[in-house]
Write an enzyme that holds these catalytic residues in place. Structure first.
Site, PDB file in Angstrom:
ATOM      1  N   LYS A   1     -81.223   8.274  34.010  1.00  0.00           N
ATOM      2  CA  LYS A   1     -79.768   8.391  34.034  1.00  0.00           C
ATOM      3  C   LYS A   1     -79.201   8.895  32.703  1.00  0.00           C
ATOM      4  CE  LYS A   1     -75.673   5.838  35.431  1.00  0.00           C
ATOM      5  NZ  LYS A   1     -75.161   4.600  35.967  1.00  0.00           N
TER       6      LYS A   1
ATOM      7  N   ARG B   1     -80.776  -6.205  38.671  1.00  0.00           N
ATOM      8  CA  ARG B   1     -80.173  -5.933  37.363  1.00  0.00           C
ATOM      9  C   ARG B   1     -78.920  -6.782  37.149  1.00  0.00           C
ATOM     10  NH1 ARG B   1     -81.503  -1.482  34.609  1.00  0.00           N
ATOM     11  NH2 ARG B   1     -79.386  -0.735  34.196  1.00  0.00           N
TER      12      ARG B   1
ATOM     13  N   HIS C   1     -81.443  -2.638  43.287  1.00  0.00           N
ATOM     14  CA  HIS C   1     -80.594  -2.543  42.101  1.00  0.00           C
ATOM     15  C   HIS C   1     -79.945  -3.886  41.754  1.00  0.00           C
ATOM     16  CE1 HIS C   1     -78.688   0.221  39.242  1.00  0.00           C
ATOM     17  NE2 HIS C   1     -77.654  -0.600  39.293  1.00  0.00           N
TER      18      HIS C   1
ATOM     19  N   ARG D   1     -83.884   0.062  36.625  1.00  0.00           N
ATOM     20  CA  ARG D   1     -83.362   0.727  37.817  1.00  0.00           C
ATOM     21  C   ARG D   1     -84.504   0.916  38.820  1.00  0.00           C
ATOM     22  NH1 ARG D   1     -80.829   2.921  33.344  1.00  0.00           N
ATOM     23  NH2 ARG D   1     -78.558   2.764  33.417  1.00  0.00           N
TER      24      ARG D   1
ATOM     25  N   TYR E   1     -76.502   4.013  22.543  1.00  0.00           N
ATOM     26  CA  TYR E   1     -77.739   3.263  22.744  1.00  0.00           C
ATOM     27  C   TYR E   1     -78.888   3.676  21.833  1.00  0.00           C
ATOM     28  CZ  TYR E   1     -82.026   1.742  24.952  1.00  0.00           C
ATOM     29  OH  TYR E   1     -83.263   1.202  25.169  1.00  0.00           O
TER      30      TYR E   1
ATOM     31  N   HIS F   1     -78.103   0.529  28.989  1.00  0.00           N
ATOM     32  CA  HIS F   1     -76.747   1.054  29.060  1.00  0.00           C
ATOM     33  C   HIS F   1     -76.376   1.606  27.695  1.00  0.00           C
ATOM     34  CE1 HIS F   1     -75.578  -1.806  32.590  1.00  0.00           C
ATOM     35  NE2 HIS F   1     -76.282  -0.759  33.002  1.00  0.00           N
TER      36      HIS F   1
END
Length: 196
Positions: A70, A137, A134, A45, A171, A161
């Site tokens: 995030k 990605r 961004h 990111r 994750y 993610h």
């Protein structure tokens, strides 16, 4: 022979000496291209890239470990040889400080939020239509799956993610490390080959 001007702008041979302000401008100009070179190689990111810290990067192990803002989880980015070489060129400029990409106005702060998209705009890209920081990605995700045939599950883990597994666990930063190392190196090679 005339004496040097009091402000020290020229050396004895009459060559212009960089001033503190011109050094700051050169560093800002240097950072943005390097940041834009690193962004597609690591496809993190943009906020994580601009806040990259030297303390989190191990060039010998070819790893960058940091906390994902995030998801508040630890993340590992295996670094390709291309990413390591680029970071080695940046290190003499900012390696004595905390941030890989220091702020242009205050080196004690990271590069500004707008710097990546501003650099893309200066290069002629429309950041509303063409690409944004961004966007690297999404580009990586698509090409890694469609052209380089990597498993989307492995790609999603590298994108940090949350991907539930068969047991419902989210994750795990250490999952698929070998596959992710191979993927990141092949991605670096792919980008090098299309740049030639």
């Amino acid at each position: 022979m005339s004496q040097d001007p009091p402000n020290g702008i020229h050396d004895r041979a009459g060559r212009r000496r960089p001033t503190h302000e011109s050094n700051k401008r050169l560093q800002r100009l240097h950072y943005c291209p390097d940041c834009l070179k690193l962004a597609p190689l690591v496809f993190v990111r943009p906020g994580e890239l601009r806040r990259a810290k030297w303390a989190d990067i191990d060039l010998e192990a070819k790893e960058w470990r940091y906390m994902v803002t995030k998801t508040k989880t630890e993340h590992l980015v295996p670094l390709s040889t291309q990413a390591v070489e680029l970071l080695e060129t940046i290190h003499p400029i900012s390696g004595h400080g905390e941030w890989v990409f220091r702020g242009g106005h205050d080196p004690r702060k990271p590069m500004s939020e707008a710097a990546i998209n501003a650099a893309l705009k200066r290069m002629g890209y429309d950041t509303q239509k063409d690409i944004t920081g961004h966007g690297f990605r999404a580009m990586a995700r698509t090409i890694l799956h469609e052209r380089l045939n990597f498993d989307p599950y492995v790609i999603e883990h590298q994108l940090a993610h949350k991907v539930p597994d068969a047991l419902g666990a989210a994750y795990n930063r250490t999952k698929f490390i070998d596959q992710r190392k191979e993927m990141m190196q092949r991605w670096g090679d792919y980008l090098t080959n299309i740049a030639i």
